[in-house]
Design a protein around this motif. Sequence first.
Motif, PDB file in Angstrom:
ATOM      1  N   PRO A  43       0.488  -0.901   0.196  1.00 47.77           N
ATOM      2  CA  PRO A  43       0.167   0.361   0.092  1.00 47.77           C
ATOM      3  C   PRO A  43       0.746   1.178   0.303  1.00 47.77           C
ATOM      4  O   PRO A  43       1.644   1.755   0.250  1.00 47.77           O
ATOM      5  N   ALA A  44       0.128   2.119  -0.617  1.00 50.57           N
ATOM      6  CA  ALA A  44       1.351   3.733  -0.506  1.00 50.57           C
ATOM      7  C   ALA A  44       0.393   4.389   0.610  1.00 50.57           C
ATOM      8  O   ALA A  44      -1.193   4.034   0.778  1.00 50.57           O
ATOM      9  N   ILE A  45       1.309   5.525   1.295  1.00 51.15           N
ATOM     10  CA  ILE A  45       0.911   6.239   1.956  1.00 51.15           C
ATOM     11  C   ILE A  45       1.302   7.203   2.225  1.00 51.15           C
ATOM     12  O   ILE A  45       2.429   7.985   1.973  1.00 51.15           O
ATOM     13  N   SER A  46      -0.186   8.639   2.699  1.00 56.29           N
ATOM     14  CA  SER A  46       0.658   9.788   2.236  1.00 56.29           C
ATOM     15  C   SER A  46       0.658  10.489   3.374  1.00 56.29           C
ATOM     16  O   SER A  46       0.011  10.055   4.748  1.00 56.29           O
ATOM     17  N   TYR A  95       0.821  20.457  -0.301  1.00 46.55           N
ATOM     18  CA  TYR A  95       1.145  18.982  -0.683  1.00 46.55           C
ATOM     19  C   TYR A  95       1.085  18.418  -0.059  1.00 46.55           C
ATOM     20  O   TYR A  95       0.606  18.037   1.575  1.00 46.55           O
ATOM     21  N   SER A  96       0.322  16.958  -1.076  1.00 49.00           N
ATOM     22  CA  SER A  96       0.633  15.590  -0.315  1.00 49.00           C
ATOM     23  C   SER A  96       0.953  14.530  -0.926  1.00 49.00           C
ATOM     24  O   SER A  96       1.283  14.571  -2.278  1.00 49.00           O
ATOM     25  N   ILE A  97       2.670  14.453   0.069  1.00 53.52           N
ATOM     26  CA  ILE A  97       3.151  13.524  -0.366  1.00 53.52           C
ATOM     27  C   ILE A  97       3.499  11.671  -0.732  1.00 53.52           C
ATOM     28  O   ILE A  97       2.274  11.404   1.179  1.00 53.52           O
ATOM     29  N   THR A  98       2.661  11.438  -1.772  1.00 57.80           N
ATOM     30  CA  THR A  98       2.922   9.721  -1.326  1.00 57.80           C
ATOM     31  C   THR A  98       3.797   9.060  -1.117  1.00 57.80           C
ATOM     32  O   THR A  98       5.006   9.487  -2.198  1.00 57.80           O
ATOM     33  N   TYR A  99       3.964   7.830  -0.351  1.00 60.10           N
ATOM     34  CA  TYR A  99       5.069   7.057  -0.295  1.00 60.10           C
ATOM     35  C   TYR A  99       4.804   5.878  -0.584  1.00 60.10           C
ATOM     36  O   TYR A  99       3.749   5.073  -0.349  1.00 60.10           O
ATOM     37  N   ARG A 100       5.837   5.370  -1.113  1.00 58.49           N
ATOM     38  CA  ARG A 100       5.141   3.885  -0.991  1.00 58.49           C
ATOM     39  C   ARG A 100       6.734   3.236  -1.538  1.00 58.49           C
ATOM     40  O   ARG A 100       7.749   3.375  -2.617  1.00 58.49           O
TER      41      ARG A 100
END
Lengths: 340, 799
Positions: B708-711, B762-767
């Motif tokens: 899953p990605a987490i933002s 900003y919304s940064i998406t980490y994966r």
Amino acid sequence: MKEKLQNIMENALDAIKQSSNLEELDNIRVKYLGKKGELTQVLRGMGKLSKEERPVIGQLANEVREAIEGQLNQVKSDFKEAKKKARLKAEKIDISMPGKTKVIGHRHPLLKVKEELENVFMNMGFDVVEGPEIETVHNNFDALNSPENHPSRDLSDTFYITDNILLRTHTSPVQIRVMKQRKPPFKIVSAGRTFRFDDVDDTHSPMFHQLEGLVIDKNITIANLKHTIDMFIKELFGEDMKTRFRPHHFPFTEPSAEVDVSCLKCRGEGCTSCHGTGWDMELLGCGMVHPNVLRNCGIDPEEYSGFAFGLGVDRIAMVKYGINNIRLLFENDMRFLNQF
Amino acid sequence: MLIPVKWLKEYVNIDGIDTKELADRLTMSGSHVDSIEEIDKGVNNVVVGKIEKIVSHPNADKLVITTIDVGEEKLQIVTGATNINEGDYVPVALVGAKLPNGMKIKKSKLRGEPSFGMLCSAEELGIDEGLIIKELKNGIYILDKEYPLGQDIKEVMGLNSVVIDFEITPNRPDCLSIVGMARETAATLNRDLECPQIKIENEVDQIDQYVNGIEVKDEELCPRYYARVVKDIDVKPSPLWLRRKLAEAGVRPINNIVDITNYVMIELGQPLHAFDLENIKGKKVTVRRATGSEKIETLDDVERELNDSMLVIADNEKPIAVAGVMGGANSEVSEETKTILIESANFNGRSVRLTSRALGLRTDASSRYEKGLDSNLANEACNRVCQLIEEIGAGTVVAGNIDIYKSVAKEKVIDLRPFRVNNMLDIDLAADQMMETLNRLGLESKVNGENIEVTVPTFRQDVEQEADLIEEIGRIYGFDKIPPVPLVGTLTKGEKSTARRIEDNITDILVGLGLNEITTYSFVSPKVYDKVNLPKGSLKRQYVEIMNPLGEDFSVMRTTLVPNMLEVLTRNYKYDVDRAWAFEIGNIFRPTSVPVKSLPYENKTLCIGMYGKVDYFDIKGIVDSMLKRLGITNQEYLREENYVTFHPGRTANITKNNHVLGTIGEVHPDVLENYGMKERIYIAELDLEIIGILSNLERKYKELPKYPAISRDIALVLDKDILVKDIEKIIWDNGNKLVEGIELFDIYTGDQIPEGKKSVAYSITYRSLDKTLTDEEIAKVHDPIVKALKENLNAELRA
């Protein structure tokens, strides 16, 4: 104990009956079946019972639990169903209200027809190639066997940049480029802008569009030319279309012909638009590539032969869409473009 | 070319073929019929009658009673005519006749005297006024000679006729004549051709008694000059048959001499001119170029200025005709003319064409000469004129001729291989059939071993080689009789170039994004470069110029598509179109040298232009979406403040890997004002060749993420002038490959934000591709990002 269980059951079922929503039902479940609920309390007191009584009461207690749970689930699903129904009813909309339109653009009718024509030929195995709008006099006239004195070379017919460079007056110079670059056999079409010294009026424009085709191979005959043009016309306008090859004259083909097709308005019946002839005149010019042209491009006319054809894209677009004024094609009025 | 069918019939027998069939068959053998005109004036029941007796009317001074012999009977007809005499032959409308003016003839009584018909005037028979001789305009039409009584007047006067208008291709000047078309007809219908027999009965004197010689000073422009003299000329109106034939062929009758020269021109295709010999000073003709100061009044009463590119016919003092174009008024045949010089010359086609064009004077003669005529026709045509003058009794032919003809046109001989004919046309024709066709066309053929030897007469200058003969056989055989045969051989798959496929893709994408495709002229006015405020030295002002434009508006090749786009958008704005989103794909042109010496460089270019419910970010979004679909991402937008067509604060150059893709921005208000545009316009102009280099239409599947990605959202307060692009670069650079995406979701200035600052969220998406990231692992990346933003951009985290 028995009575207690009976009471619990009766009270619980009664409460369920009285309940009016899911929350009340949940409260009832907790009250009777929860960890501290009444039935649980009763079961906790089972240890005090005799060996004989225990299974009897135990069974009864289970029956009571099942009855309450059963009823709870039943009523719960009734409530859910009712709630769903109410929601669906409440969510009713006026389906006749306008949709939220997304803007989609429109192809220019002329360029759309140009691409359609190219694709018809591409499906017949022709490569689609392009040539420059500014050409040499050599490619536009000399190599195409155009007589040195031909009026089309005059300043009053052709736009010149220098004595040797001009705005191409037809797409035929692409033939010369292809024949000089490629080795036969090949089949190409090329469509694009062409220019002639014509003032703008309803049917003329100094810039217009042509499509040119060329086939070179061994043993190409006029019968092949006829077949290719027939196929193209049927593909473009429908299977019931007929063609008529009328001998004509072009410097770069020999023999040459003009092609009439069944009148696009009456499909050959005869109407006012075709003066009762049933034919739409001069849709296309064609012929067998002149041996001088082949020689000019380094192809031996004894070994190879070929045919070429050319047609006006603007005219076909105008016929196809019923556009009566060529100016519309270059005015780019959005109210016009939005119709295509 | 107007061909009266009756005239055609004089040279070829077309019995049994109706007009429609004749027209269809000639069309299919290469003489395209433009139109067929059937002239039927609606004269019915009018016959030839002879006036036997004229007596006065007992009850009326202005009427007379005539007795008319119409063959089967004699009729009493009362008339008011005053120009009739006993013995005249006249048209008689019988009882029951109908006339073109709608009149119906009934039995009647005029002042007590019964009348059984009517004597007709020319006008009543529907004859065009131009064809009627003055003397016959008023009163009853008196026939020129004795005709069988009772014969239908339509036959006698030729009132019914069919004229076919043929489109003659420029390679066939020989078909600009009745005989030429008769030859085509004979070949098409496989019938015999009968050319007119030219014979002069009586010749007197000698030409040199009348003419002091002819000198041709420019033989290139005048390969042949042939002349004869006719004396005792009686200039008067031509007989009706001659006037009628000319009129049907579209030529206005003038007088007998001029009419005969025109008649022969139509019949044989050779233009002729008759000079009044009395008015040729020195009785000597010189064919020379005009001098710069010379002028001539031509037959149409217009004075024309000549120059030394023009060939004239001159006497010892002055030009008396513009060679091949029109004669001069000073030597015109008039009623006083007694002796004429008949010119039958061959002039250079190109020279005649340029002269005719320069003078703005196109005539039947010039339009024939400019296509190149057969110089061997000149003598024959001249003699034909003499013959006809003699025949109608308008003059006496003087013996001899003057013929200046140095380089004589010769017949060509071409070998034709019958197998080549059959191969090219995909037919199976025997050699003798081929020869028959060629012979009918006047192309004399005989067997020469395996081949056919064809002698090409000089009137067929278009026939130069074997291919031309194959065409002749093919068109007479009939292309319509050749069944279509599919192409065989190597099966090929049609292809489009990559560049074209990219263009097609762009078109689809932009149409899908709501833009309309437009197309505009490749040439523009040089003024458009001023209109878009380009500075003097701008490269875009180095344009390719057209030598002979249609006008300033179409005089230079475009170097940018922007002016055309502005033009189109503004025009739509003026049409009250509330929104115009458009794009054009087209070439711009750059000279490879100044002045132009070789082909200019043509650069495919895309221009997007929009007004109405748009801003800079809409057009930028369109460009980005389009480029992404073409496989181009991570392009940079670099601020452009010096491109004066555009708004200095709202314009960028789009670049990638040292390539400049183009410019995007809002149009400068000054430019909008130049165009009279009141709304903001956004334009992007992109180089399709660069896009072609950078694009990649190949696609490879990339595995879908398993984890899953987490933002994480961050809001920063920083200086207003910092570009979001710089913020994003820091996030990417510190992302340690775990940043999957960045989304700017809010920019805010105002309350709670200090002056000169802005808030950016900003919304940064980490994966990770290997595992589900824990909070700690994210923090290990996210915290350094925040730190770097603080350090580099002086950004503060907003609560």
